[in-house]
Scaffold this motif. Structure first.
Motif, PDB file in Angstrom:
ATOM      1  N   ASP B  93      -9.074  26.615  34.222  1.00 12.53           N
ATOM      2  CA  ASP B  93      -9.690  26.003  32.759  1.00 12.53           C
ATOM      3  C   ASP B  93      -8.746  26.680  31.813  1.00 12.53           C
ATOM      4  O   ASP B  93      -9.225  27.883  31.193  1.00 12.53           O
ATOM      5  N   LEU B  94      -7.679  26.006  31.281  1.00 13.14           N
ATOM      6  CA  LEU B  94      -6.943  26.734  30.345  1.00 13.14           C
ATOM      7  C   LEU B  94      -7.433  26.493  28.760  1.00 13.14           C
ATOM      8  O   LEU B  94      -7.000  27.250  27.822  1.00 13.14           O
ATOM      9  N   ALA B  95      -8.446  25.671  28.554  1.00 16.44           N
ATOM     10  CA  ALA B  95      -9.161  25.522  27.279  1.00 16.44           C
ATOM     11  C   ALA B  95     -10.023  26.715  27.144  1.00 16.44           C
ATOM     12  O   ALA B  95     -10.182  27.278  25.807  1.00 16.44           O
ATOM     13  N   THR B  96     -10.914  27.072  28.306  1.00 16.68           N
ATOM     14  CA  THR B  96     -11.606  28.270  28.023  1.00 16.68           C
ATOM     15  C   THR B  96     -11.225  29.658  28.765  1.00 16.68           C
ATOM     16  O   THR B  96     -11.999  30.320  28.774  1.00 16.68           O
ATOM     17  N   ASN B  97      -9.967  29.532  29.377  1.00 12.82           N
ATOM     18  CA  ASN B  97      -9.667  30.552  29.953  1.00 12.82           C
ATOM     19  C   ASN B  97     -10.490  31.229  31.127  1.00 12.82           C
ATOM     20  O   ASN B  97     -11.237  32.455  31.076  1.00 12.82           O
ATOM     21  N   HIS B  98     -11.017  30.275  31.942  1.00 13.30           N
ATOM     22  CA  HIS B  98     -11.440  30.679  33.318  1.00 13.30           C
ATOM     23  C   HIS B  98     -10.942  30.136  34.360  1.00 13.30           C
ATOM     24  O   HIS B  98     -10.365  29.352  34.472  1.00 13.30           O
ATOM     25  N   VAL B  99     -11.106  31.144  35.538  1.00 21.51           N
ATOM     26  CA  VAL B  99     -10.926  30.662  36.937  1.00 21.51           C
ATOM     27  C   VAL B  99     -12.077  30.135  37.560  1.00 21.51           C
ATOM     28  O   VAL B  99     -13.152  30.895  37.484  1.00 21.51           O
ATOM     29  N   HIS B 100     -12.128  29.117  38.216  1.00 20.40           N
ATOM     30  CA  HIS B 100     -13.275  28.694  38.772  1.00 20.40           C
ATOM     31  C   HIS B 100     -13.205  29.121  40.472  1.00 20.40           C
ATOM     32  O   HIS B 100     -12.003  28.803  40.814  1.00 20.40           O
ATOM     33  N   ALA B 102     -14.591  28.753  44.284  1.00 16.92           N
ATOM     34  CA  ALA B 102     -15.121  27.614  45.254  1.00 16.92           C
ATOM     35  C   ALA B 102     -16.736  27.678  45.320  1.00 16.92           C
ATOM     36  O   ALA B 102     -17.485  26.758  45.751  1.00 16.92           O
ATOM     37  N   ASP B 103     -17.396  28.901  45.225  1.00 14.27           N
ATOM     38  CA  ASP B 103     -18.642  28.993  45.270  1.00 14.27           C
ATOM     39  C   ASP B 103     -19.374  28.860  43.863  1.00 14.27           C
ATOM     40  O   ASP B 103     -20.594  29.145  43.835  1.00 14.27           O
ATOM     41  N   GLY B 104     -18.605  28.425  43.074  1.00 14.59           N
ATOM     42  CA  GLY B 104     -19.209  27.960  41.652  1.00 14.59           C
ATOM     43  C   GLY B 104     -19.014  29.184  40.613  1.00 14.59           C
ATOM     44  O   GLY B 104     -19.482  28.593  39.390  1.00 14.59           O
ATOM     45  N   ARG B 105     -18.580  30.333  41.080  1.00 14.75           N
ATOM     46  CA  ARG B 105     -18.377  31.316  40.012  1.00 14.75           C
ATOM     47  C   ARG B 105     -17.600  31.013  39.135  1.00 14.75           C
ATOM     48  O   ARG B 105     -16.549  30.506  39.472  1.00 14.75           O
ATOM     49  N   GLU B 106     -17.670  31.480  38.120  1.00 12.62           N
ATOM     50  CA  GLU B 106     -16.405  31.506  36.917  1.00 12.62           C
ATOM     51  C   GLU B 106     -15.979  32.711  36.585  1.00 12.62           C
ATOM     52  O   GLU B 106     -16.811  33.675  35.904  1.00 12.62           O
ATOM     53  N   VAL B 107     -14.774  33.038  36.473  1.00 14.07           N
ATOM     54  CA  VAL B 107     -14.344  34.290  36.067  1.00 14.07           C
ATOM     55  C   VAL B 107     -13.221  34.172  34.930  1.00 14.07           C
ATOM     56  O   VAL B 107     -12.265  33.607  34.789  1.00 14.07           O
ATOM     57  N   PRO B 108     -13.691  34.723  33.775  1.00 14.94           N
ATOM     58  CA  PRO B 108     -12.886  34.509  32.505  1.00 14.94           C
ATOM     59  C   PRO B 108     -11.829  35.780  32.526  1.00 14.94           C
ATOM     60  O   PRO B 108     -11.805  36.614  33.120  1.00 14.94           O
ATOM     61  N   PHE B 109     -10.647  35.332  31.694  1.00 19.29           N
ATOM     62  CA  PHE B 109      -9.589  36.275  31.565  1.00 19.29           C
ATOM     63  C   PHE B 109      -9.147  35.860  29.961  1.00 19.29           C
ATOM     64  O   PHE B 109      -9.173  34.954  29.407  1.00 19.29           O
ATOM     65  N   TRP B 258      -5.276  23.680  43.971  1.00 17.96           N
ATOM     66  CA  TRP B 258      -6.257  23.943  42.754  1.00 17.96           C
ATOM     67  C   TRP B 258      -6.061  23.903  41.450  1.00 17.96           C
ATOM     68  O   TRP B 258      -6.921  23.888  40.843  1.00 17.96           O
ATOM     69  N   LEU B 259      -4.777  23.769  41.126  1.00 19.00           N
ATOM     70  CA  LEU B 259      -4.203  23.934  39.890  1.00 19.00           C
ATOM     71  C   LEU B 259      -4.193  22.195  39.420  1.00 19.00           C
ATOM     72  O   LEU B 259      -3.602  22.016  38.657  1.00 19.00           O
ATOM     73  N   ARG B 260      -4.591  21.382  40.202  1.00 18.04           N
ATOM     74  CA  ARG B 260      -4.139  19.875  40.086  1.00 18.04           C
ATOM     75  C   ARG B 260      -4.628  19.264  38.750  1.00 18.04           C
ATOM     76  O   ARG B 260      -4.054  18.503  37.846  1.00 18.04           O
ATOM     77  N   ASP B 261      -5.826  19.895  38.099  1.00 21.16           N
ATOM     78  CA  ASP B 261      -6.308  19.402  36.741  1.00 21.16           C
ATOM     79  C   ASP B 261      -6.067  20.750  35.599  1.00 21.16           C
ATOM     80  O   ASP B 261      -6.577  20.391  34.803  1.00 21.16           O
TER      81      ASP B 261
END
Lengths: 404, 463
Positions: B93-100, B102-109, B258-261
């Motif tokens: 997610d480039l709007a919020t700078n997070h990597v999602h 598959a287990d639902g966790r979100e990692v900010p960067f 995984w980068l489709r969206d």
């Protein structure tokens, strides 16, 4: 790029007075990376240009490709692979490597470690109690000679005989018809003949006999490339015998000299024996045993640093200068065993990369580690020490030290 | 705050996330620390375990010389990272700078490096791919499984696809004295990478070593027995072959789904980036905080008319990782371009094959040194009269010279003779397989009319 101003620098480098410290002259020489000499030959002295030409397939090691014939004694005999081009070079080197290293003989050099250590320990035992030691005579010469004799299958007790021949051959390598007595060349040629006859005699006894030494294995080889002719085996053995000790003696001696000039590094090596591995690499850069490849030939026109070297030209490669090139090595005149990026030219580069390099490395690693471990507060008697005549294979003729 | 202060702050306590914990990811992490990055570093990888080296998986591991577990990559330094292994990333997610994950966790960067690489292209029929005895070789587990199957002494191995991996595996089979059939759709092995001239040499090598090489054929079906064990393959010419092991070596699929969206220029051909390893977005505009390295990157090379090139080469991964890491912590003026000339190597049938440049970027090829029948030679590739690549068989020490020829756009064919030039050396057409073997479907469409409205969108959104 090319000027004719530098011949004077080269002459000063070759002159014996520069032997103890040729490095400031190399620095002057590098101002002209490709220097045309009065006699039409070219001298290359900078790192990038040296590595470039060492990988250039237009550079020939075969004297027959020089437009002007060579004077040196080696030009008159059956060439060994160091003086040949592909495909002959490749075939002969491959045949020799079958019995020396991977992929056919992996582990040979590593497997020599116990023997090397024993030889070194024995030599040090003999002078451990003496206060005055000549590192060359007492150690750095007898050690690699013993090793190469054993490896080749040359009787160690014949050393006094071939020592004289090898010295005469090395002396004639830089024969200059303008300044040197013709005797120097004649002695070299006679010694070449004598050494070849001697090795030929040894080889005759090896055919059809079992044995692990190189002469025997070469004499009875039956690999995919066939077998070397007897003449080729003699040339190969000749090369390995000379190169196998005349270079390593200098590397070990230069190493001890350098350590004595850098007492903190010497102390570190006592405390951290693992330092020896990068230390020997730095030594190969900083004080290498082979300073110059005296001649190569332009097989066809070669362009180096915008200079076109015409076909047939003689080319001199200043390897030791390249390893001190500040455009390649940070602070090149500093001896720094922790140097990370150290792709030195101590063993050359390209297809003629030193055949015995892995052995020379191990010999020197063991030799210096043990010397440093066992000598008691060693110090130099004279600095600089007296040097051998050769500017090509450069090193002290004696290295007198004292210990407590 | 000046941008220099911002950069300093980022280097001190910024957040870097590296997605893809293999060679490129690890080397980039090490380089970041070398560059003085002291912030937080998170390594995300879908495989469990330490990063490992892949070249041995189709070589020394399959001979049984090196255990699959013995390929762990050496660490050049401590990287002090948090490792999130065993779970793939499934969104960015480039709007919020997070990597999602598959287990639902979100990692900010603050900055992210994408080095998700390539996975093996599986056999196209899932049920057949699942048969016992059918393998791909990409991971340590793959190689370990195939090694065990080879050690069991199969009556015959079928290798589908004669690219580098397939050819190396066939070579190992022969080394282990296992009968092997190689099926290749093109006219010869290695043709897609090196062209027909060298392909013919590779075919000779395979046959000389006893490989049953079948070119111009397609495997249509993998048949299993009642126990679900692979035992027979069917070809498109109606013939069949019985074998106990089938190795599917049909190349790779770049891990970009995984980068489709994400809005990045990502697709089956990789993730487009500039020479500084910064990703392009879908419109082809440069991004600032998204970097790409390794097999998944599609990077322009000025030497080759600035074409975007993806390379599945070990050296490329290492070099791009270095450049990407440097640029992640450098100001614009200090950034490096990734400008190296590609190199790769392979070992098969006792021959060391090494290449420099991009052989597919060529119209002619000439053997410049050595002997083709002896399988010891160098061939130079040329495009429109300049040298663009070279390949060596058991002659690698010359390639540095050819790299210089490529870098300096030296004339092709090389004009000056060498001591071991073949007597009949003359350039011939390089002859690569036509686009039908390489084509992909459309990946994007362009919409809008006014320059301010023109946008690229992914093709799948229009279906």
């Amino acid at each position: 790029m090319t000027t004719t101003e530098s011949p004077d620098i080269l002459r000063r480098i070759l002159d014996y007075s520069a032997r103890a410290d040729p490095y400031p002259l190399y620095s002057e020489l590098r101002e002209t990376p490709v220097a045309l000499q009065e006699d039409g030959s070219y001298v290359i002295s900078t790192y990038r240009e040296l590595t470039g030409i060492l990988h250039d397939p237009h550079l020939s090691s075969d004297v027959r490709n020089l437009s002007r014939p060579m004077a040196a004694a080696e030009a008159r005999t059956t060439p060994s692979f160091i003086n040949l081009d592909p495909p002959e070079h490749d075939r002969l080197r491959r045949l020799a490597m079958r019995h020396f290293g991977p992929p056919h003989t992996p582990g040979l050099v590593t497997g020599m470690e116990p023997d090397l250590t024993a030889t070194v320990s024995g030599l040090i035992d003999d002078f451990a109690d003496k206060q005055q030691i000549d590192i060359v005579e007492d150690f750095a010469y007898p050690f690699p000679v013993t090793v190469i004799c054993h490896l080749l299958g040359v009787p160690r007790e014949d050393e006094p005989q071939f020592h004289v021949w090898v010295n005469a051959i090395i002396d004639s390598l830089d024969y200059d018809p303008k300044t040197d007595p013709k005797e120097k060349l004649d002695n070299g040629m006679q010694a070449t003949t004598d050494l070849r006859e001697y090795l030929g005699g040894l080889l005759e006894q090896r055919h059809g006999r079992p044995g692990d030494d190189l002469l025997t294995r070469l004499a009875n080889d039956d690999g995919p490339d066939g077998r070397m002719t007897d003449d080729e085996i003699v040339s190969t053995a000749n090369l390995l015998l000379i190169a196998g000790h005349e270079t390593t003696v200098n590397l070990i001696t230069n190493g001890m000299l350098t350590l004595l000039r850098h007492p903190q590094v010497l102390q570190r090596l006592r405390d951290e024996p693992d330092l020896i591995v990068p230390l020997v690499e730095e030594l190969l850069r900083y004080e290498p045993p082979v300073h110059i490849i005296p001649w190569r030939a332009a097989y066809s026109d070669i362009t180096v640093a915008d200079t076109v070297i015409p076909k047939g030209s003689q080319i001199m490669l200043m390897l030791a200068s390249g390893s001190r090139d500040p455009d390649r090595f940070h602070d090149p005149d500093r001896f720094d065993p922790d140097r990370q990026d150290n792709q030195h030219l101590g063993f050359g580069s390209g297809i003629h990369l030193c055949f015995g390099g892995p052995l020379a490395r191990l010999e020197t690693q063991i030799a210096l580690t043990e010397l440093v471990r066992r000598l008691n507060r060693p110090r130099l008697v004279a600095d600089p020490p007296p040097y051998r005549p050769s500017p090509i294979l450069r090193g002290p003729i004696h290295l007198h030290i004292e210990q407590s | 705050m000046t941008s220099a202060d911002t950069l300093k702050g980022f280097k001190r306590d910024g957040r870097v996330v590296i997605v893809g914990a293999s060679l490129a990811g690890l080397r980039a992490a090490e380089a970041l620390r070398d560059e003085g990055f002291t912030g937080s570093l998170t390594m995300i990888g879908d495989e469990l375990g330490e990063p490992y080296d892949r070249p041995p998986l189709s070589k020394q591991v399959l001979t049984g010389w090196v255990p699959a577990g013995g390929t762990t990559l050496p660490r050049r330094r401590d990287i002090n990272a948090e490792w999130l292994l065993g779970v793939p990333a499934d969104g960015l997610d480039l709007a919020t700078n997070h990597v999602h994950l598959a287990d639902g966790r979100e990692v900010p960067f603050d900055r992210v490096l994408i080095s998700t690489g390539v996975r093996a292209r599986p056999w196209f029929v899932e049920a057949e791919a699942a048969l016992d005895g059918v393998f791909v070789v990409r991971t340590r587990e793959d190689a370990d499984g195939l090694q065990r199957a080879l050690a069991a002494g199969p009556s015959r191995v079928l290798v589908i696809g004669a690219g580098f991996t397939g050819s190396e595996i066939a070579s190992i089979c022969r080394e282990r004295d296992i009968p092997v059939t190689v099926a290749e759709l093109a006219s010869a092995p290695l043709v897609g990478a090196l062209g027909a001239v060298i392909g013919d040499v590779a075919a000779d090598m395979q046959r000389a070593h006893g490989v049953d090489l079948r070119c111009g054929v397609k495997v249509t079906q993998l048949e299993g027995d009642a126990q679900g064990r692979f035992h027979r393959a069917h070809f498109d010419d109606g013939s069949t072959i019985d074998a106990d092991v089938a190795v599917v070596a049909l190349g790779g699929i770049r891990n970009t789904e995984w980068l489709r969206d994400s809005g990045l220029a990502a697709g089956p051909w990789g993730i487009a980036c500039d020479t500084g390893c910064r990703a392009l977005d879908l419109n082809g505009l440069i991004t600032d905080d998204i970097f790409v390295a390794g097999d998944v990157a599609r990077c322009p090379n000025p030497i080759y008319e600035y074409r975007l090139i993806s390379l599945e080469h070990w050296v490329n991964a290492v070099e791009q990782a270095q450049v990407a890491a440097h640029n992640m912590v450098s100001a614009q003026a200090d950034r490096w371009p990734h400008l190296s000339i590609p190199t790769f190597w392979s070992i098969q049938f006792g021959v060391n094959i090494k290449s420099v440049g991009v052989p597919t970027f060529a119209d002619e090829v000439v053997v410049t040194q050595g002997s083709v029948p002896d399988h010891r030679f160098v061939a130079a590739y040329g495009y429109q009269g300049r040298v663009t690549a070279a390949v060596s068989f058991n002659n690698a020490k010359w390639l540095d010279h050819y790299r210089q020829l490529i870098e300096t756009a030296a004339p092709f064919p090389p004009p000056c003779p060498t001591p071991d030039e073949p007597v009949d050396a003359k350039p011939v057409p390089v002859d690569f397989p036509g686009p039908t073997l390489l084509a992909q479907g459309a990946t994007v469409v362009v919409t809008g009319h006014d320059p301010s409205e023109r946008r690229v969108t992914a093709a799948w959104q229009h279906r």
